[in-house]
Design a protein around this motif. Structure first.
Motif, PDB file in Angstrom:
ATOM      1  N   GLN A  50       0.874  -1.173   0.000  1.00 28.01           N
ATOM      2  CA  GLN A  50       0.000   0.000   0.000  1.00 28.01           C
ATOM      3  C   GLN A  50       0.912   1.224   0.000  1.00 28.01           C
ATOM      4  O   GLN A  50       1.423   1.638   1.038  1.00 28.01           O
ATOM      5  N   ILE A  51       1.142   1.776  -1.188  1.00 23.95           N
ATOM      6  CA  ILE A  51       2.104   2.866  -1.348  1.00 23.95           C
ATOM      7  C   ILE A  51       1.459   4.202  -1.007  1.00 23.95           C
ATOM      8  O   ILE A  51       0.362   4.516  -1.478  1.00 23.95           O
ATOM      9  N   THR A  52       2.156   4.980  -0.188  1.00 26.18           N
ATOM     10  CA  THR A  52       1.663   6.302   0.182  1.00 26.18           C
ATOM     11  C   THR A  52       2.845   7.240   0.377  1.00 26.18           C
ATOM     12  O   THR A  52       3.954   6.799   0.706  1.00 26.18           O
ATOM     13  N   GLN A  53       2.629   8.523   0.126  1.00 28.02           N
ATOM     14  CA  GLN A  53       3.683   9.503   0.370  1.00 28.02           C
ATOM     15  C   GLN A  53       3.922   9.595   1.873  1.00 28.02           C
ATOM     16  O   GLN A  53       2.979   9.671   2.659  1.00 28.02           O
ATOM     17  N   ALA A  54       5.176   9.562   2.275  1.00 26.08           N
ATOM     18  CA  ALA A  54       5.498   9.603   3.699  1.00 26.08           C
ATOM     19  C   ALA A  54       5.029  10.917   4.316  1.00 26.08           C
ATOM     20  O   ALA A  54       5.128  11.976   3.688  1.00 26.08           O
ATOM     21  N   PRO A  55       4.500  10.881   5.547  1.00 28.85           N
ATOM     22  CA  PRO A  55       4.084  12.122   6.203  1.00 28.85           C
ATOM     23  C   PRO A  55       5.282  13.028   6.478  1.00 28.85           C
ATOM     24  O   PRO A  55       6.434  12.580   6.487  1.00 28.85           O
ATOM     25  N   VAL A  56       4.996  14.289   6.720  1.00 27.58           N
ATOM     26  CA  VAL A  56       6.057  15.280   6.925  1.00 27.58           C
ATOM     27  C   VAL A  56       6.980  14.880   8.064  1.00 27.58           C
ATOM     28  O   VAL A  56       8.195  15.105   8.004  1.00 27.58           O
ATOM     29  N   LYS A  57       6.431  14.245   9.103  1.00 25.64           N
ATOM     30  CA  LYS A  57       7.258  13.886  10.261  1.00 25.64           C
ATOM     31  C   LYS A  57       8.343  12.874   9.911  1.00 25.64           C
ATOM     32  O   LYS A  57       9.279  12.672  10.687  1.00 25.64           O
ATOM     33  N   TYR A  58       8.219  12.217   8.742  1.00 28.17           N
ATOM     34  CA  TYR A  58       9.230  11.249   8.330  1.00 28.17           C
ATOM     35  C   TYR A  58      10.280  11.861   7.400  1.00 28.17           C
ATOM     36  O   TYR A  58      11.199  11.174   6.963  1.00 28.17           O
ATOM     37  N   THR A  59      10.144  13.150   7.091  1.00 27.06           N
ATOM     38  CA  THR A  59      11.115  13.813   6.226  1.00 27.06           C
ATOM     39  C   THR A  59      12.485  13.821   6.894  1.00 27.06           C
ATOM     40  O   THR A  59      12.640  14.302   8.017  1.00 27.06           O
ATOM     41  N   ASN A  60      13.461  13.248   6.215  1.00 30.46           N
ATOM     42  CA  ASN A  60      14.836  13.148   6.725  1.00 30.46           C
ATOM     43  C   ASN A  60      14.935  12.370   8.035  1.00 30.46           C
ATOM     44  O   ASN A  60      15.944  12.467   8.747  1.00 30.46           O
ATOM     45  N   ALA A  61      13.908  11.604   8.365  1.00 31.92           N
ATOM     46  CA  ALA A  61      13.931  10.825   9.606  1.00 31.92           C
ATOM     47  C   ALA A  61      14.704   9.526   9.397  1.00 31.92           C
ATOM     48  O   ALA A  61      14.749   8.975   8.298  1.00 31.92           O
ATOM     49  N   SER A  62      15.314   9.041  10.464  1.00 28.91           N
ATOM     50  CA  SER A  62      16.013   7.760  10.393  1.00 28.91           C
ATOM     51  C   SER A  62      14.984   6.636  10.354  1.00 28.91           C
ATOM     52  O   SER A  62      13.823   6.809  10.748  1.00 28.91           O
ATOM     53  N   HIS A  63      15.411   5.485   9.889  1.00 26.94           N
ATOM     54  CA  HIS A  63      14.507   4.339   9.865  1.00 26.94           C
ATOM     55  C   HIS A  63      14.120   3.930  11.285  1.00 26.94           C
ATOM     56  O   HIS A  63      12.998   3.470  11.524  1.00 26.94           O
ATOM     57  N   ALA A  64      15.041   4.103  12.223  1.00 20.51           N
ATOM     58  CA  ALA A  64      14.733   3.772  13.614  1.00 20.51           C
ATOM     59  C   ALA A  64      13.611   4.667  14.141  1.00 20.51           C
ATOM     60  O   ALA A  64      12.704   4.210  14.847  1.00 20.51           O
TER      61      ALA A  64
END
Length: 255
Positions: A50-64
């Motif tokens: 289910q592909i979706t654009q990542a929310p803003v809070k995930y911008t430049n966020a680490s995978h952890a």
């Protein structure tokens, strides 16, 4: 009448896939085609995305950080991160497992076409993701967050061998298949059965199938779409065939 054994779509996992980069329509379609091929979505889907654009809070966020936020939101399933590596036909599959009695991040870079089979293997622990990462010729310690992986899993696999043997199970009634005891044909089937079977070529073509000599088993009834059972004529068999790749399949509907 030839019966195709239906796919069990509900059995396949559906994972979230976050786009953390901007892809052109062409790049996204290339990714989807590669995933569809590897997940065998036109036969028996191994998984769905289910592909979706990542929310803003995930911008430049680490995978952890993304993993921790997903956990807080109640999504404890593995999820996929699609970044610029998708242009090179690869992506990240981020999973969270237990190790040494602590919840730790497990992630792997894997070729798009190999994502579905990799996810199934990791889910079943056969082999675990950590073992696959340790087998790479790289200095990777899977449980360390600063470990970096440059070689995608699946990079050295033979695609023709992996994906060239897609099969579908069919049930054929007497008169729709033919048998042979030709020693030369039987000798090429490994365990040398007493006989080999295949669909009558005209029947296979009518069903848009390719039917090679193979094994079979007797079958007396099959499940029906409404959950019932249908009794079959005597001497009906179950065998494997392949969809003719030259015949267009129904378009796959993405979640």
């Amino acid at each position: 009448m030839v019966h195709l054994i239906p796919s069990h779509l509900d059995d396949a996992d559906t994972l979230k896939a976050y786009l953390v980069t901007q892809l052109s329509d062409n790049e996204l379609q290339n990714f989807k085609r590669a995933f569809e091929k590897g997940a065998k979505v036109h036969l028996k889907p191994m998984m769905h995305l289910q592909i979706t654009q990542a929310p803003v809070k995930y911008t430049n966020a680490s995978h952890a950080h993304m993993r921790s936020q997903e956990n807080k939101a109640g999504n404890t399933k593995p999820f996929v991160v699609i970044d610029r590596d998708v242009v090179d036909n690869s992506l990240f599959d981020v999973e969270c497992n237990f190790a040494a009695s602590k919840r730790v991040l497990m992630k792997a870079l894997v070729h798009t076409e190999h994502l579905a089979i990799s996810h199934i293997c990791w889910s079943e622990g056969n082999p675990p993701m950590g073992e696959e990462l340790e087998s790479l010729d790289e200095d990777i310690t899977p449980l360390r967050l600063d470990s970096e992986q440059s070689q995608p899993l699946g990079a050295d696999d033979d695609e023709e061998e992996l994906w060239g043997t897609d099969e579908v199970e069919v049930v054929a009634e007497h008169g729709e298949y033919e048998t042979t005891t030709d020693p030369e044909i039987l000798s090429n089937m490994g365990s040398s059965p007493l006989k080999a079977v295949r669909l009558v070529p005209a029947i296979a073509q009518q069903e848009n199938l390719i039917s090679d000599w193979t094994w079979s088993e007797n079958v007396r009834e099959i499940s029906t779409p409404d959950g019932g059972r249908q009794r079959l004529p005597a001497r009906s068999i179950r065998l494997a065939a392949r969809f003719d790749p030259q015949v267009p399949r129904l378009r796959y509907e993405w979640p």
